[in-house]
Design a protein around this motif. Structure first.
Motif, PDB file in Angstrom:
ATOM      1  N   VAL A 313       0.863  -1.184   0.000  1.00  0.00           N
ATOM      2  CA  VAL A 313       0.000   0.000   0.000  1.00  0.00           C
ATOM      3  C   VAL A 313       0.901   1.236   0.000  1.00  0.00           C
ATOM      4  CG1 VAL A 313      -1.756   1.284   1.296  1.00  0.00           C
ATOM      5  CG2 VAL A 313      -1.819  -1.230   1.274  1.00  0.00           C
ATOM      6  N   ALA A 314       0.574   2.171  -0.872  1.00  0.00           N
ATOM      7  CA  ALA A 314       1.335   3.433  -0.920  1.00  0.00           C
ATOM      8  C   ALA A 314       0.622   4.472  -0.064  1.00  0.00           C
ATOM      9  CB  ALA A 314       1.422   3.927  -2.363  1.00  0.00           C
ATOM     10  N   ILE A 315       1.376   5.154   0.767  1.00  0.00           N
ATOM     11  CA  ILE A 315       0.816   6.257   1.554  1.00  0.00           C
ATOM     12  C   ILE A 315       1.357   7.547   0.943  1.00  0.00           C
ATOM     13  CG2 ILE A 315       0.718   7.340   3.853  1.00  0.00           C
ATOM     14  CD1 ILE A 315      -0.752   4.673   3.783  1.00  0.00           C
ATOM     15  N   LEU A 316       0.455   8.326   0.376  1.00  0.00           N
ATOM     16  CA  LEU A 316       0.881   9.557  -0.296  1.00  0.00           C
ATOM     17  C   LEU A 316       0.636  10.737   0.642  1.00  0.00           C
ATOM     18  CD1 LEU A 316      -0.399   8.881  -3.932  1.00  0.00           C
ATOM     19  CD2 LEU A 316       1.688   8.116  -2.803  1.00  0.00           C
ATOM     20  N   GLY A 317       1.707  11.159   1.278  1.00  0.00           N
ATOM     21  CA  GLY A 317       1.615  12.279   2.213  1.00  0.00           C
ATOM     22  C   GLY A 317       1.756  11.821   3.646  1.00  0.00           C
ATOM     23  N   LEU A 318       2.603  12.555   4.360  1.00  0.00           N
ATOM     24  CA  LEU A 318       2.840  12.246   5.768  1.00  0.00           C
ATOM     25  C   LEU A 318       2.604  13.505   6.610  1.00  0.00           C
ATOM     26  CD1 LEU A 318       3.884  10.290   7.900  1.00  0.00           C
ATOM     27  CD2 LEU A 318       6.216  10.760   7.161  1.00  0.00           C
ATOM     28  N   ALA A 344       0.161  -5.714   5.262  1.00  0.00           N
ATOM     29  CA  ALA A 344       0.551  -4.953   4.063  1.00  0.00           C
ATOM     30  C   ALA A 344       1.972  -4.421   4.185  1.00  0.00           C
ATOM     31  CB  ALA A 344      -0.413  -3.779   3.872  1.00  0.00           C
ATOM     32  N   ALA A 345       2.670  -4.395   3.056  1.00  0.00           N
ATOM     33  CA  ALA A 345       3.971  -3.712   3.014  1.00  0.00           C
ATOM     34  C   ALA A 345       3.671  -2.253   2.668  1.00  0.00           C
ATOM     35  CB  ALA A 345       4.848  -4.335   1.946  1.00  0.00           C
ATOM     36  N   ILE A 346       4.168  -1.341   3.487  1.00  0.00           N
ATOM     37  CA  ILE A 346       3.799   0.073   3.302  1.00  0.00           C
ATOM     38  C   ILE A 346       4.985   0.883   2.816  1.00  0.00           C
ATOM     39  CG2 ILE A 346       2.755   2.082   4.439  1.00  0.00           C
ATOM     40  CD1 ILE A 346       0.951  -0.185   4.949  1.00  0.00           C
ATOM     41  N   ARG A 347       4.730   1.668   1.789  1.00  0.00           N
ATOM     42  CA  ARG A 347       5.753   2.641   1.361  1.00  0.00           C
ATOM     43  C   ARG A 347       5.134   4.037   1.428  1.00  0.00           C
ATOM     44  NH1 ARG A 347       6.871  -1.450  -2.392  1.00  0.00           N
ATOM     45  NH2 ARG A 347       5.535  -0.389  -3.917  1.00  0.00           N
ATOM     46  N   ILE A 348       5.859   4.921   2.118  1.00  0.00           N
ATOM     47  CA  ILE A 348       5.351   6.285   2.321  1.00  0.00           C
ATOM     48  C   ILE A 348       6.154   7.251   1.466  1.00  0.00           C
ATOM     49  CG2 ILE A 348       4.982   8.132   4.014  1.00  0.00           C
ATOM     50  CD1 ILE A 348       5.092   6.026   6.209  1.00  0.00           C
ATOM     51  N   ALA A 374       1.884  -1.356  -5.944  1.00  0.00           N
ATOM     52  CA  ALA A 374       0.923  -1.214  -4.840  1.00  0.00           C
ATOM     53  C   ALA A 374      -0.482  -1.601  -5.312  1.00  0.00           C
ATOM     54  CB  ALA A 374       0.922   0.222  -4.328  1.00  0.00           C
ATOM     55  N   SER A 375      -1.242  -2.255  -4.412  1.00  0.00           N
ATOM     56  CA  SER A 375      -2.633  -2.586  -4.732  1.00  0.00           C
ATOM     57  C   SER A 375      -3.542  -1.423  -4.375  1.00  0.00           C
ATOM     58  CB  SER A 375      -3.084  -3.808  -3.921  1.00  0.00           C
ATOM     59  OG  SER A 375      -2.218  -4.884  -4.144  1.00  0.00           O
ATOM     60  N   ALA A 376      -3.096  -0.612  -3.417  1.00  0.00           N
ATOM     61  CA  ALA A 376      -3.906   0.531  -2.990  1.00  0.00           C
ATOM     62  C   ALA A 376      -2.985   1.700  -2.658  1.00  0.00           C
ATOM     63  CB  ALA A 376      -4.743   0.161  -1.762  1.00  0.00           C
ATOM     64  N   THR A 399      -0.908  -2.561  -9.068  1.00  0.00           N
ATOM     65  CA  THR A 399      -1.411  -3.895  -9.420  1.00  0.00           C
ATOM     66  C   THR A 399      -2.848  -4.051  -8.918  1.00  0.00           C
ATOM     67  OG1 THR A 399      -0.586  -4.802  -7.373  1.00  0.00           O
ATOM     68  CG2 THR A 399       0.857  -5.005  -9.278  1.00  0.00           C
ATOM     69  N   GLY A 400      -3.474  -5.166  -9.320  1.00  0.00           N
ATOM     70  CA  GLY A 400      -4.810  -5.520  -8.825  1.00  0.00           C
ATOM     71  C   GLY A 400      -5.823  -4.434  -9.125  1.00  0.00           C
ATOM     72  N   PRO A 401      -6.735  -4.193  -8.172  1.00  0.00           N
ATOM     73  CA  PRO A 401      -7.818  -3.231  -8.444  1.00  0.00           C
ATOM     74  C   PRO A 401      -7.330  -1.783  -8.504  1.00  0.00           C
ATOM     75  CG  PRO A 401      -7.909  -3.993  -6.156  1.00  0.00           C
ATOM     76  CD  PRO A 401      -6.840  -4.802  -6.834  1.00  0.00           C
ATOM     77  N   GLY A 402      -6.109  -1.543  -8.060  1.00  0.00           N
ATOM     78  CA  GLY A 402      -5.569  -0.172  -8.105  1.00  0.00           C
ATOM     79  C   GLY A 402      -6.479   0.807  -7.381  1.00  0.00           C
ATOM     80  N   ILE A 403      -6.616   0.578  -6.063  1.00  0.00           N
ATOM     81  CA  ILE A 403      -7.517   1.438  -5.274  1.00  0.00           C
ATOM     82  C   ILE A 403      -6.820   2.755  -4.938  1.00  0.00           C
ATOM     83  CG2 ILE A 403      -8.628   1.675  -3.003  1.00  0.00           C
ATOM     84  CD1 ILE A 403      -8.999  -1.423  -3.132  1.00  0.00           C
TER      85      ILE A 403
END
Ligand SMILES: NC(=O)c1ccc[n+]([C@@H]2O[C@H](COP(=O)([O-])OP(=O)(O)OC[C@H]3O[C@@H](n4cnc5c(N)ncnc54)[C@H](O)[C@@H]3O)[C@@H](O)[C@H]2O)c1
Length: 437
Positions: A313-318, A344-348, A374-376, A399-403
């Motif tokens: 999961v990508a986290i956009l913004g901290l 989930a593996a998280i990348r920020i 990232a799936s989401a 990847t996947g549903p690209g949420i």
């Protein structure tokens, strides 16, 4: 007439105060116990990300109107005619404001003073603090120390604009002599002066932040309702906000407020109310709604992707909002550990935010590295960089549903959807219902 001013604490508020007062022509010394911070400021580098601040800092330093020091050699020679206290008042574990930094500074100033001066409290302190500081420390000093409550209302990211074009200057005092000095201090700023007693000034600060937090939690409740009934919060917010009695600001639905002020100040006000025998029911709900709101991305991502193991999961913004590096009480701090706990593996990714370690997550320096595989993706901060993303490229790397969970309702839903991604937001056109059906 230029005044000799000392600002104690060079954080977000103290540094802005120091550079702006120097810009107005006062002779300013900024004092901080953090030697590294002081060294950096002396070298002309700002310790906070705030548009425009570095230019003023360098100008003041080069003109000789702005100096930075530590209190290493004692407070006596550091005290100015006006001495502003801008140290932190973080939240204590019980929700109260932790006043230890304030007390340490006021006690030291009162003990060291060998000539009269006016102490200006810019730190946000609970009602009654001014009276108790006066009784405990200031009235015990060998010289007269005046006291002014002068709460600060600046917004991080727009701090300089807010300083010079503030909506009002609040001055709580018990002595006209201190008010005269304060009018001189702010001589060049055109803004209504609210001159009142100390307790009322202290209350104005907490009531302002509680009111703005209430507006945010209110619109978030309406947005959640929009999700249930299939209405669109963007239209609803616009329709509400055009009423001048309501106003359009702070009506952006999303994953709630964060930052160094609203969460702690609402909790502190609730604590003060309880301590005084009053149950502030409305405020308690505001806090509860906000706590729940910041978990929305977790709820919806998990509903869409029940097994997060082997997914990233990508986290956009901290940062808690754009144009600041401040991460205090950012919703990301709650969201990330919960998603990590689900496997989930998280990348920020954040362009500016302070580098803090969040267990279970890796910080990356490029938005595409965060999105790769990232799936989401959860948009936590509405940085312009995210609103301008190339969504076809985003689709090709995810990847996947690209949420895409738009936690700030800042993206163009159509642009995201037409790239083949799954768009989710807060109260926008019944997004969750449609996408999850
Ligand atoms: N950040 C904001 O947007 C904002 C807005 C309005 C009001 N406020 C209020 O202003 C106050 C300061 O907030 P901030 O965000 O600038 O805090 P901060 O934590 O960024 O900065 C506080 C600074 O005080 C220094 N300090 C602590 N003890 C000291 C001491 N004994 N002597 C000298 N320096 C000392 C610290 O090293 C730090 O640099 C708080 O009460 C906050 O609630 C903040």
């Amino acid at each position: 007439m230029p005044l000799s001013v000392t600002v104690v604490g060079t954080g977000y508020v103290g540094l802005v105060t120091g550079v702006c007062l120097a810009h107005s022509g006062h002779q300013v010394t900024c004092v901080d116990i953090d030697q590294a911070k002081v060294d950096m400021l002396i070298s002309g580098k700002s310790t906070i990300y705030e548009p425009g601040i570095e230019d003023l800092l360098i100008a003041g330093r080069d003109k000789g109107t702005l100096a930075f020091k530590t209190p290493e050699s004692g407070w006596r020679d550091l005290i100015g005619d006006v001495t502003v206290v801008a140290v932190g008042t973080p939240m204590a574990p019980n929700g109260a404001a932790d006043l230890s930094q304030v007390r340490t500074v006021v006690e030291a100033l009162a003990a060291a003073a060998d000539r009269p001066f006016t102490l200006v409290m810019k730190s946000t302190v609970p009602m009654g603090t001014g009276a108790s500081l006066r009784e405990r420390y200031l009235d015990q000093a060998d010289v007269r120390i005046g006291y002014i409550s002068n709460p600060e209302f600046l917004r991080e990211g727009k701090a300089l604009e807010d300083w010079f074009k503030t909506d009002r200057i609040v001055l709580g005092a018990s002595d006209e002599a201190d008010l005269v000095l304060m009018r001189e201090l702010y001589d060049d700023i055109e803004a209504p002066l609210v001159e009142t007693d100390v307790a009322s000034a202290e209350t104005i600060k907490y009531a302002s932040n509680a009111f703005l937090s209430t507006k945010i939690s209110f619109i978030n409740e309406i947005a959640n309702l929009c999700d249930c009934i299939g209405a669109d919060i963007d239209s609803v917010s616009r329709g509400i906000g055009l009423d001048k009695r309501i106003g359009s600001q702070f009506l952006n639905a999303g994953i709630g407020y964060g930052g160094s002020c609203f969460p702690k100040d609402t909790r502190a006000l609730d604590f003060i109310a309880t301590l005084n025998g009053y149950q502030f029911t409305l405020l308690k709900s505001v806090i509860e709604v906000n706590n729940r709101q910041r978990l929305l991305p977790v709820v919806h991502v998990m509903r869409a992707l029940p097994d997060l193991h082997e997914r990233s999961v990508a986290i956009l913004g901290l940062a808690f909002k754009p144009d600041t590096d401040d991460v205090r009480e950012s919703p990301a701090l709650d969201i990330v550990p919960l998603l990590a706990e689900q496997g989930a593996a998280i990348r920020i990714y954040d362009p500016i935010a302070a580098d803090i370690a969040i267990p279970g997550a890796a910080r990356v320096t490029d938005v595409w590295r965060a999105l790769e595989g990232a799936s989401a993706a959860v948009v936590v901060t509405d940085w312009v960089e995210f609103t301008e993303l190339d969504w076809a490229r985003v689709r090709s790397v995810m990847t996947g549903p690209g949420i895409i969970f738009d936690g700030r309702n800042c993206l163009d839903p159509e642009a995201v959807r037409s790239a083949g991604l799954t768009y989710m937001a807060v109260g926008r056109e019944g997004q969750h219902r449609d996408d999850l059906a």
